[in-house]
Design an enzyme around this catalytic site. Structure first.
Site, PDB file in Angstrom:
ATOM      1  N   GLY A 262       0.782  -1.233   0.000  1.00 49.69           N
ATOM      2  CA  GLY A 262       0.000   0.000   0.000  1.00 49.69           C
ATOM      3  C   GLY A 262       0.812   1.280   0.000  1.00 49.69           C
ATOM      4  N   SER A 263       2.079   1.214  -0.432  1.00 53.01           N
ATOM      5  CA  SER A 263       2.880   2.443  -0.361  1.00 53.01           C
ATOM      6  C   SER A 263       2.379   3.501  -1.351  1.00 53.01           C
ATOM      7  CB  SER A 263       4.360   2.138  -0.575  1.00 53.01           C
ATOM      8  OG  SER A 263       4.624   1.737  -1.897  1.00 53.01           O
TER       9      SER A 263
ATOM     10  N   MET B 100      -3.983  -6.704  -7.346  1.00 53.62           N
ATOM     11  CA  MET B 100      -3.481  -7.823  -8.140  1.00 53.62           C
ATOM     12  C   MET B 100      -4.569  -8.590  -8.894  1.00 53.62           C
ATOM     13  SD  MET B 100      -0.363  -7.347  -7.788  1.00 53.62           S
ATOM     14  CE  MET B 100       0.392  -8.800  -8.509  1.00 53.62           C
TER      15      MET B 100
ATOM     16  N   LEU C 183      -9.693  -6.232 -13.540  1.00 54.77           N
ATOM     17  CA  LEU C 183     -11.084  -5.792 -13.413  1.00 54.77           C
ATOM     18  C   LEU C 183     -11.896  -6.313 -14.597  1.00 54.77           C
ATOM     19  CD1 LEU C 183     -10.594  -2.040 -12.394  1.00 54.77           C
ATOM     20  CD2 LEU C 183     -10.601  -4.075 -10.939  1.00 54.77           C
TER      21      LEU C 183
ATOM     22  N   HIS D  74       1.871   1.306 -12.954  1.00 58.43           N
ATOM     23  CA  HIS D  74       2.558   0.079 -13.330  1.00 58.43           C
ATOM     24  C   HIS D  74       4.065   0.345 -13.345  1.00 58.43           C
ATOM     25  CE1 HIS D  74       3.073  -3.817 -15.178  1.00 58.43           C
ATOM     26  NE2 HIS D  74       3.931  -3.274 -16.014  1.00 58.43           N
TER      27      HIS D  74
ATOM     28  N   ASP E  56      -8.380   0.359 -19.108  1.00 61.09           N
ATOM     29  CA  ASP E  56      -9.399  -0.121 -20.041  1.00 61.09           C
ATOM     30  C   ASP E  56      -9.578  -1.622 -19.819  1.00 61.09           C
ATOM     31  OD1 ASP E  56      -7.244  -1.323 -21.254  1.00 61.09           O
ATOM     32  OD2 ASP E  56      -7.252  -0.031 -23.027  1.00 61.09           O
ATOM     33  N   GLU E  57     -10.183  -2.308 -20.775  1.00 56.26           N
ATOM     34  CA  GLU E  57     -10.479  -3.729 -20.548  1.00 56.26           C
ATOM     35  C   GLU E  57      -9.235  -4.614 -20.632  1.00 56.26           C
ATOM     36  OE1 GLU E  57     -12.258  -1.920 -22.706  1.00 56.26           O
ATOM     37  OE2 GLU E  57     -14.138  -1.718 -21.599  1.00 56.26           O
ATOM     38  N   GLY E  58      -8.141  -4.106 -21.178  1.00 54.13           N
ATOM     39  CA  GLY E  58      -6.934  -4.915 -21.321  1.00 54.13           C
ATOM     40  C   GLY E  58      -6.089  -4.894 -20.057  1.00 54.13           C
ATOM     41  N   VAL E  59      -4.950  -5.594 -20.122  1.00 53.48           N
ATOM     42  CA  VAL E  59      -4.024  -5.599 -18.984  1.00 53.48           C
ATOM     43  C   VAL E  59      -2.914  -4.585 -19.264  1.00 53.48           C
ATOM     44  CG1 VAL E  59      -2.406  -6.992 -17.628  1.00 53.48           C
ATOM     45  CG2 VAL E  59      -4.536  -8.000 -18.463  1.00 53.48           C
TER      46      VAL E  59
END
Ligand code: GRF
Length: 208
Positions: A14-15, A90, A93, A109, A141-144
């Protein structure tokens, strides 16, 4: 200026959440943390949120099963969340959740996207042999790790770097750039041009 209500999702230390919290407390970010949720009940970040007096709840997949995201959305709804900040969350969504907050879900990221998406980004960068690494704040968005880039910071890769020394150097930048990117998204006009997120300089209106 009204304060944006942030919902934070995290899974671990949580940093980055704490960096956002610090920026809010310092008056640098016109936002408030409406709720902190973690899919890992024992995440240190969730415990810190509780200590700070924030609303903080576990949303474990075990137990909630297929209802895990429904629980997340329920908490967001009840706490009037307007923007979602992923801070070391992790889980990927669902398209449905992403669709509930169009262009209002932000992630950080630890690589210079589009290089090295997914897990172990710092290890991927080291193994590839890049000379410059860094971090990216992007809309989700929907991708990773594929959404529009908001801001990036670079760091050098030094001889003798290990995954953890590189990760630490990148993390320092993450803690600066995540609150700064949120501030810009909240305070500066911006629009999408294709897949580019463009901040528009405020133009001074000529006096009549
Ligand atoms: C960070 O490196 C972030 O870029 C990645 O997960 C890590 C989370 O760290 N998405 P923390 O939990 O914010 O300390």
């Amino acid at each position: 200026m009204s304060k944006a209500r942030l919902g934070v999702l995290l899974s671990g230390r949580g940093s980055n959440f704490l960096a956002i919290h610090r920026a809010i407390e310092a008056g640098e970010l016109p936002a408030e943390i409406a709720v902190v949720l973690s899919d890992q009940p024992d995440a240190p970040g969730l415990a810190r949120a509780e200590e700070l007096g924030l609303r903080a709840y576990p949303v474990p997949v075990e137990g909630l099963g297929g209802q895990q995201e429904a629980a997340v959305l329920g908490y967001f709804h009840h706490t009037d969340v307007e923007w979602v900040c992923l801070a070391g969350y992790m889980r990927i969504l669902s398209a449905e959740l992403v669709g509930r907050y169009p262009r209002r879900i932000v992630n950080i990221h630890p690589s210079l996207l589009p290089a090295f998406p997914g897990l172990h980004a710092q290890r991927q960068a080291l193994e590839y042999g890049v000379r410059v690494a860094g971090c990216t704040v992007h809309l989700v968005d929907e991708g990773v790790d594929t959404g529009p880039i908001v801001m990036q910071r670079t760091v050098p890769v030094k001889p003798g770097d290990t995954e953890s020394s590189l990760a630490a150097r990148i993390l320092e930048q993450e803690h600066q750039v995540y609150p700064e990117a949120l501030r810009r998204l909240l305070q500066e006009p911006w629009r999408m041009v294709g897949r580019r997120l463009v901040f528009e300089a405020r133009t001074a209106h000529p006096s009549p």
